[in-house]
Enzyme design. Sequence first.
Site, mmCIF file in Angstrom:
data_model
loop_
_atom_site.group_PDB
_atom_site.id
_atom_site.type_symbol
_atom_site.label_atom_id
_atom_site.label_comp_id
_atom_site.label_asym_id
_atom_site.label_seq_id
_atom_site.Cartn_x
_atom_site.Cartn_y
_atom_site.Cartn_z
ATOM 1 C CE LYS A 13 21.670 79.178 33.021
ATOM 2 N NZ LYS A 13 21.409 77.801 32.609
ATOM 3 N NE ARG A 88 27.891 76.443 32.673
ATOM 4 C CZ ARG A 88 27.210 77.098 31.751
ATOM 5 N NH1 ARG A 88 27.239 78.403 31.721
ATOM 6 N NH2 ARG A 88 26.475 76.450 30.886
ATOM 7 N NE ARG A 122 8.311 68.452 27.984
ATOM 8 C CZ ARG A 122 8.030 69.547 27.288
ATOM 9 N NH1 ARG A 122 7.805 69.467 25.986
ATOM 10 N NH2 ARG A 122 7.998 70.724 27.875
ATOM 11 N NE ARG A 137 23.878 76.702 22.848
ATOM 12 C CZ ARG A 137 23.773 76.950 24.147
ATOM 13 N NH1 ARG A 137 22.905 77.856 24.566
ATOM 14 N NH2 ARG A 137 24.518 76.328 25.022
ATOM 15 N NE ARG A 148 25.250 72.562 27.327
ATOM 16 C CZ ARG A 148 24.193 72.994 26.639
ATOM 17 N NH1 ARG A 148 23.695 72.287 25.636
ATOM 18 N NH2 ARG A 148 23.642 74.137 26.945
HETATM 19 P P1 AMP Z 1 25.603 78.193 27.994
HETATM 20 O O1 AMP Z 1 25.242 78.987 26.792
HETATM 21 O O2 AMP Z 1 25.538 78.990 29.267
HETATM 22 O O3 AMP Z 1 24.848 76.898 28.095
HETATM 23 O O4 AMP Z 1 27.155 77.800 27.842
HETATM 24 C C1 AMP Z 1 27.606 77.009 26.762
HETATM 25 C C2 AMP Z 1 28.984 76.452 27.070
HETATM 26 O O5 AMP Z 1 29.908 77.516 27.265
HETATM 27 C C3 AMP Z 1 29.092 75.618 28.345
HETATM 28 O O6 AMP Z 1 28.711 74.266 28.149
HETATM 29 C C4 AMP Z 1 30.580 75.753 28.662
HETATM 30 O O7 AMP Z 1 31.376 74.954 27.805
HETATM 31 C C5 AMP Z 1 30.841 77.205 28.289
HETATM 32 N N1 AMP Z 1 30.590 78.113 29.442
HETATM 33 C C6 AMP Z 1 29.644 79.083 29.530
HETATM 34 N N2 AMP Z 1 29.707 79.724 30.697
HETATM 35 C C7 AMP Z 1 30.719 79.142 31.382
HETATM 36 C C8 AMP Z 1 31.273 79.346 32.680
HETATM 37 N N3 AMP Z 1 30.789 80.280 33.517
HETATM 38 N N4 AMP Z 1 32.332 78.559 33.048
HETATM 39 C C9 AMP Z 1 32.845 77.639 32.224
HETATM 40 N N5 AMP Z 1 32.362 77.368 31.002
HETATM 41 C C10 AMP Z 1 31.300 78.113 30.574
#
Ligand code: AMP
Length: 193
Positions: A13, A88, A122, A137, A148
Amino acid sequence: MKLILLGPPGAGKGTQAQRISATYAIPQLSTGDMLRAAVANGTDIGRKAKPLMDAGKLVPDEIVVKVIADRIEEPDCHNGFILDGFPRTVPQAKALDKMLKGKKLDLDVVLEIRVDEKELFRRIETRIAQTDPKDRRSDDNPETLKKRIKVYQDQTKPLIPYYEKTKKLKVVDGMKGIDEVWEAIKAILAVIK
Ligand code: AMP
């Protein structure tokens, strides 16, 4: 143009959002990036979010909804935006609908990047191996990724029927390479624009 990028962690994404952002001159609004910035800056939101993010759990809806509501008000969102990692959950999607309605705005398209689970593991392993440990990260590890993905299946996947009903959903095959996925996205957006 206002669009949502939907897909599991590791679907690409972020990469595709950057390309859309550069091509259509609209900002990429990544709640994950915004929350990581809040953690790095030691804000209240950051302090609340960090343990949840590290555990692969979602941050409460009210926090991310507020973060996005404020961000959409910024002048650079005037011509549209790409929502990357938001909404989400169904309550977040409903909050977004309400927010946009209040501003007399409407979504143009919801792009789902579909990738199977094995491929996600992978990819994340490759990402971990290729990233300098100090730039990694804190949630990029196979254990947290598993959580996740489970959170995605349980809480985010219900957004697919939600947006199917609105006729805004378009599915892209995310098993293909980055350039092929990008071509497919461009073809969809060309018809919308
Ligand atoms: P991402 O970078 O989108 O994979 O987000 C990393 C982490 O941030 C996720 O695993 C959640 O803990 C938190 N996070 C990001 N976006 C959201 C969202 N829209 N709602 C809740 N938690 C979020």
